[in-house]
Design an enzyme around this catalytic site. Structure first.
Site, PDB file in Angstrom:
ATOM      1  N   GLU A   1       1.805   2.061  11.327  1.00  0.00           N
ATOM      2  CA  GLU A   1       0.833   1.065  10.922  1.00  0.00           C
ATOM      3  C   GLU A   1       0.120   0.670  12.170  1.00  0.00           C
ATOM      4  OE1 GLU A   1       0.464   0.287   7.827  1.00  0.00           O
ATOM      5  OE2 GLU A   1       2.312   1.670   7.394  1.00  0.00           O
TER       6      GLU A   1
ATOM      7  N   GLY B   1       0.833  -1.192  -0.091  1.00  0.00           N
ATOM      8  CA  GLY B   1      -0.011   0.104   0.128  1.00  0.00           C
ATOM      9  C   GLY B   1       0.899   1.308   0.055  1.00  0.00           C
TER      10      GLY B   1
END
Length: 191
Positions: free
Chosen positions: A99, A27
């Site tokens: 994250e 991503g």
């Protein structure tokens, strides 16, 4: 499972005596490389497909209006192309915070473009985290992305930069490209 996974990830792996680790990005890690790395190589992993099914309450959206970012969903036979980075284990101090919204570090086998393999880590937001949004019609996902914005910028920017990065890698991701088409179609319909 809580959406904040920082401590969970830090307790999962012991990097004692480890000089470097391969990290797979699929991503924003492909295009927003805000961490030092020792080596960078295109790679893929098997058995996973990219989906905009994870909510972003802290980067590309807000708690009131979450954005959508990618995670990986298990699918036998699927191949997900991305970028592998060989990093020093201390890089995870930063990445675990970046994250943190539902992503867990999991072990995976990476296949490089030359056919060689290496073991590495990948961040995946699993269905049991509080920020997981799951499947929705692609037109609905694109509308949610178009409307969301957070501290890291508009959610649409995330989608468009990812689509461009995947094309540059030669990656085929029908889901991402379909969302991009819906987003661009909605933009052109507004003018």
């Amino acid at each position: 499972m809580s959406a904040n996974t920082i401590e969970h990830n830090r307790n999962r792996y012991n990097f004692a005596g480890v000089e470097s680790v391969w990290l797979f990005g699929y991503g924003s890690l492909i295009y927003k490389v805000d961490f030092p790395f020792l080596e960078q190589r295109p790679a893929s992993i098997r058995g996973w497909e990219r989906r905009f099914w994870q909510g972003s309450h802290d980067h590309r959206g807000t708690p009131e209006q979450p954005g959508r970012v990618v995670t990986l969903i298990e699918k036998p036979g699927a191949v997900c192309k991305g970028m592998a980075f060989r990093v020093s284990p201390n890089v995870f101090e930063h990445l675990d915070v970046r994250e943190k919204n539902g992503y867990l570090r999991l072990s995976t086998t990476l296949t490089f473009d030359d056919g060689s393999h290496a073991e590495g880590l990948v961040y995946i937001a699993t269905e049991d985290n509080e920020a997981f949004l799951g499947h929705a019609p692609e037109a609905d996902i694109a509308r949610q992305i178009a409307a969301a914005s957070g501290p890291s910028g508009p959610n649409a920017e995330y989608l468009l930069r990812l689509a461009d990065s995947l094309r540059a890698l030669g990656a085929d991701c029908p889901h991402t490209f379909a969302l991009e088409a819906h987003l661009r179609s909605a933009d052109s319909g507004d003018s």
